[in-house]
Design an enzyme around this catalytic site. Structure first.
Site, PDB file in Angstrom:
ATOM      1  N   ASP A  44      15.087 -70.988   4.128  1.00  0.00           N
ATOM      2  CA  ASP A  44      14.237 -70.362   5.152  1.00  0.00           C
ATOM      3  C   ASP A  44      14.219 -71.194   6.439  1.00  0.00           C
ATOM      4  O   ASP A  44      13.953 -72.397   6.411  1.00  0.00           O
ATOM      5  CB  ASP A  44      12.810 -70.223   4.595  1.00  0.00           C
ATOM      6  CG  ASP A  44      11.949 -69.295   5.436  1.00  0.00           C
ATOM      7  OD1 ASP A  44      11.794 -69.567   6.647  1.00  0.00           O
ATOM      8  OD2 ASP A  44      11.424 -68.311   4.888  1.00  0.00           O
ATOM      9  N   ARG A  46      12.199 -71.472   8.653  1.00  0.00           N
ATOM     10  CA  ARG A  46      10.901 -72.028   9.058  1.00  0.00           C
ATOM     11  C   ARG A  46      10.533 -73.294   8.289  1.00  0.00           C
ATOM     12  O   ARG A  46       9.459 -73.844   8.489  1.00  0.00           O
ATOM     13  CB  ARG A  46       9.810 -70.963   8.864  1.00  0.00           C
ATOM     14  CG  ARG A  46      10.041 -69.723   9.708  1.00  0.00           C
ATOM     15  CD  ARG A  46       9.213 -68.560   9.220  1.00  0.00           C
ATOM     16  NE  ARG A  46       9.602 -68.128   7.875  1.00  0.00           N
ATOM     17  CZ  ARG A  46       9.008 -67.161   7.186  1.00  0.00           C
ATOM     18  NH1 ARG A  46       7.987 -66.530   7.706  1.00  0.00           N
ATOM     19  NH2 ARG A  46       9.427 -66.827   5.977  1.00  0.00           N
TER      20      ARG A  46
HETATM   21 CO    CO Z   1      11.983 -69.227   0.871  1.00  0.00          CO
END
Ligand code: CO
Length: 216
Positions: A44, A46
């Site tokens: 991910d 983020r």
């Molecule tokens: Co994830």
């Protein structure tokens, strides 16, 4: 191509800034890397490992994949763990999940996504294993967050069950494995309190050698 040019220009700025702070920084790093930590996290965008713990290049060895998984036969992840433990001699392995993980959310749905369903099936196994624990959840968001935690706990166990970690412990190499979870909402890492540093902490069937019983 213009978008990519932004990245290259931004890199030049970054390298200039780092060099201004420490003129020897890149010379130092080009000679060797000696990170003390292996980070196994989600892909991910983020959850960038170095950034969220405020560390510079050279300080963390990183492996990321969808939903921070450690699959027993994944040669990619196993090779990273082996290189980190045996060559770099890291002291700590951190499995870091994050709340609201899209991979984890997809695993509890019955919506086919293609090849990745086979990867996510391992999370489905975790969900099924702990299925009664989810009875208290009020909605899907809570269910996903709880599964994100269980998933980290399972992946920490999977790291401990690898031959690499078992071998390291057998030769008394100091090595501990930890489970953390990150919240995208507040940027804070939480320690899930799963910490392993000895073979006695894992079920006997996963150990290299049975633990000697007193008097035997
Ligand atoms: Co994830």
């Amino acid at each position: 191509m213009a978008e990519l040019l932004t990245l290259l220009n931004s890199n030049l700025e970054w390298a200039k800034r780092i060099k201004a702070e420490n003129p020897r920084f890149f010379n130092m790093l080009s000679e060797q890397q000696a990170p003390e930590y292996l980070w196994i996290g989600c892909s991910d965008s983020r959850v960038p490992a170095n950034t969220i713990v405020g560390m510079l290049p050279g300080e963390i060895f990183v492996h990321r994949n969808v939903a921070n998984m450690v699959i027993h036969t994944d040669l990619n992840c196993l090779s990273v763990i082996q290189f980190a433990v045996e060559v770099l001699q890291v002291k700590y392995i951190i499995v870091c999940g994050h709340y609201g993980c899209g991979g984890v959310a997809a695993a509890i749905k019955n919506k086919p996504l293609g090849l990745i369903d086979n990867w996510l099936r391992h999370i489905k196994d975790v969900y099924y294993h702990y299925r009664t624990a989810f009875d208290s959840c009020i909605d899907d968001e809570e269910r996903v967050d709880m599964l994100c935690e269980f998933n980290v706990i399972q992946q920490v166990a999977n790291v401990c069950h690898t031959t690499v970690v078992q071998d390291a412990w057998q030769r008394q190499q100091p090595l501990s494995i930890h489970g953390w979870i990150y919240s995208i909402r507040d940027g804070i890492l939480r320690d899930l309190g799963v910490n392993y540093d000895a073979p006695e902490q894992v079920p006997e069937v996963y150990r290299n050698l049975p633990v000697a019983q007193p008097g035997k």
